[in-house]
Design a protein around this motif. Structure first.
Motif, mmCIF file in Angstrom:
data_model
loop_
_atom_site.group_PDB
_atom_site.id
_atom_site.type_symbol
_atom_site.label_atom_id
_atom_site.label_comp_id
_atom_site.label_asym_id
_atom_site.label_seq_id
_atom_site.Cartn_x
_atom_site.Cartn_y
_atom_site.Cartn_z
ATOM 1 N N ALA A 121 -14.424 -44.877 26.934
ATOM 2 C CA ALA A 121 -14.960 -45.316 25.638
ATOM 3 C C ALA A 121 -16.119 -44.435 25.191
ATOM 4 C CB ALA A 121 -15.403 -46.769 25.726
ATOM 5 N N ARG A 122 -16.946 -43.979 26.119
ATOM 6 C CA ARG A 122 -18.052 -43.087 25.748
ATOM 7 C C ARG A 122 -17.514 -41.802 25.136
ATOM 8 N NH1 ARG A 122 -23.377 -42.378 26.787
ATOM 9 N NH2 ARG A 122 -23.431 -44.301 28.004
ATOM 10 N N HIS A 123 -16.419 -41.293 25.675
ATOM 11 C CA HIS A 123 -15.838 -40.076 25.112
ATOM 12 C C HIS A 123 -15.210 -40.345 23.744
ATOM 13 C CE1 HIS A 123 -16.109 -36.864 28.155
ATOM 14 N NE2 HIS A 123 -16.142 -37.853 29.046
ATOM 15 N N THR A 124 -14.371 -41.373 23.671
ATOM 16 C CA THR A 124 -13.612 -41.599 22.436
ATOM 17 C C THR A 124 -14.480 -42.066 21.269
ATOM 18 O OG1 THR A 124 -13.064 -43.820 23.232
ATOM 19 C CG2 THR A 124 -11.478 -42.073 23.666
ATOM 20 N N LEU A 125 -15.631 -42.680 21.551
ATOM 21 C CA LEU A 125 -16.542 -43.048 20.463
ATOM 22 C C LEU A 125 -17.278 -41.838 19.907
ATOM 23 C CD1 LEU A 125 -18.008 -46.488 21.556
ATOM 24 C CD2 LEU A 125 -16.609 -45.998 19.553
ATOM 25 N N CYS A 126 -17.178 -40.700 20.574
ATOM 26 C CA CYS A 126 -17.604 -39.412 20.016
ATOM 27 C C CYS A 126 -19.078 -39.412 19.589
ATOM 28 C CB CYS A 126 -16.702 -39.048 18.835
ATOM 29 S SG CYS A 126 -16.630 -37.267 18.489
ATOM 30 N N GLY A 127 -19.948 -39.813 20.527
ATOM 31 C CA GLY A 127 -21.380 -39.760 20.274
ATOM 32 C C GLY A 127 -21.995 -41.035 19.749
ATOM 33 N N MET A 128 -21.210 -42.068 19.502
ATOM 34 C CA MET A 128 -21.747 -43.322 18.946
ATOM 35 C C MET A 128 -21.835 -44.441 19.985
ATOM 36 S SD MET A 128 -19.957 -43.484 15.171
ATOM 37 C CE MET A 128 -18.303 -43.637 15.867
ATOM 38 N N PHE A 129 -21.504 -44.153 21.248
ATOM 39 C CA PHE A 129 -21.418 -45.217 22.250
ATOM 40 C C PHE A 129 -22.753 -45.935 22.420
ATOM 41 C CE2 PHE A 129 -21.587 -46.805 26.625
ATOM 42 C CZ PHE A 129 -20.412 -47.528 26.685
ATOM 43 N N ASP A 130 -23.844 -45.196 22.506
ATOM 44 C CA ASP A 130 -25.153 -45.819 22.742
ATOM 45 C C ASP A 130 -25.644 -46.601 21.533
ATOM 46 O OD1 ASP A 130 -25.274 -44.739 25.316
ATOM 47 O OD2 ASP A 130 -26.182 -42.864 24.595
ATOM 48 N N ALA A 131 -25.154 -46.311 20.339
ATOM 49 C CA ALA A 131 -25.611 -47.011 19.132
ATOM 50 C C ALA A 131 -24.759 -48.219 18.798
ATOM 51 C CB ALA A 131 -25.624 -46.048 17.940
ATOM 52 N N VAL A 132 -23.597 -48.370 19.432
ATOM 53 C CA VAL A 132 -22.716 -49.506 19.151
ATOM 54 C C VAL A 132 -23.239 -50.735 19.873
ATOM 55 C CG1 VAL A 132 -20.385 -50.405 19.449
ATOM 56 C CG2 VAL A 132 -20.715 -48.044 18.737
#
Length: 223
Positions: A121-132
């Motif tokens: 999920a960290r990869h597929t969210l493409c840089g938005m994982f920590d902000a979700v």
């Protein structure tokens, strides 16, 4: 003589006298134009054609075309700025290389093989994982993708980076080759793929972390 004036002055005892033939004369007739004759036939045969409406100028297409041109220019300028600067979120990150691309793709494939849903999920969210804030749906999708991958492949190892198409210093589309082993839990009737196979991945380098935003294997039956 009956008065102070002689007769030749035409003045009698009762006032001035009119000479014969010198009375008031009528004014000569003025050359006024004659009235326009009625019931004059039209020189045009038949009935006159209907009046042709004057076409109105359409301004909306011109305005829309001008706005579209402005938007295209603005998008081009924004793309050039992002490509040269990398944006605020990508400050301090390096450019993509074959080595960093290979390492990121291998990490993604290992996470799929091992069922590491958070890494996927960290990869597929493409840089938005920590902000979700809510990640349950993203983790569920990552779990489904991992299950589908494990049903087809038992192991996948990146052997080479075949082609890198740079979109910007921090974005690229990568064609790579991987050595794969078939899964022991593949469904009945599903082809067991083994050997070398190519795949396509879209990568983003953000804050010195290379992420696999999307991945697609190029199977023999794909067309």
């Amino acid at each position: 003589m009956s008065g102070p004036y002689p007769p030749e002055y035409g003045v009698g005892p009762t006032g001035p006298q009119m000479y014969p033939g010198t009375g008031p004369q009528p004014f000569p007739a003025q050359p006024f134009p004659e009235p326009y004759p009625e019931n004059v036939g039209s020189p045009y045969p038949g009935m006159l054609p209907p009046p042709v409406p004057y076409p109105k100028k359409r301004r909306w297409p011109l305005i829309a075309g001008a706005l579209l041109a402005v938007l295209v220019v603005a998008a081009t300028v924004a793309g050039i700025v992002l490509a040269t600067s990398g944006g605020d979120g990508a400050s301090g990150s390096g450019t993509l290389t074959d080595a960093s691309a290979k390492a990121a793709i291998q990490e993604y494939l290992d996470a799929m093989t091992n069922g590491d849903d958070e890494t996927v999920a960290r990869h597929t969210l493409c840089g938005m994982f920590d902000a979700v804030r809510e990640r349950r749906s993203d983790l569920a999708l990552a779990g489904l993708a991992s299950d589908a991958f494990r049903q087809q492949y038992g192991r996948a190892e990146v052997t080479s980076i075949d082609k890198v198409v740079m979109w910007s210093p921090h974005q690229a589309q990568v064609l790579f080759t991987m050595q794969i082993e078939p899964s022991g839990t593949s469904r009945r009737g599903q082809p067991r793929t083994e050997g070398e196979q190519q795949g396509v991945a879209q990568l983003l380098n953000q804050n010195n972390e290379v992420l696999v935003c999307s991945y697609l294997p190029r199977t023999a039956g794909q067309y």
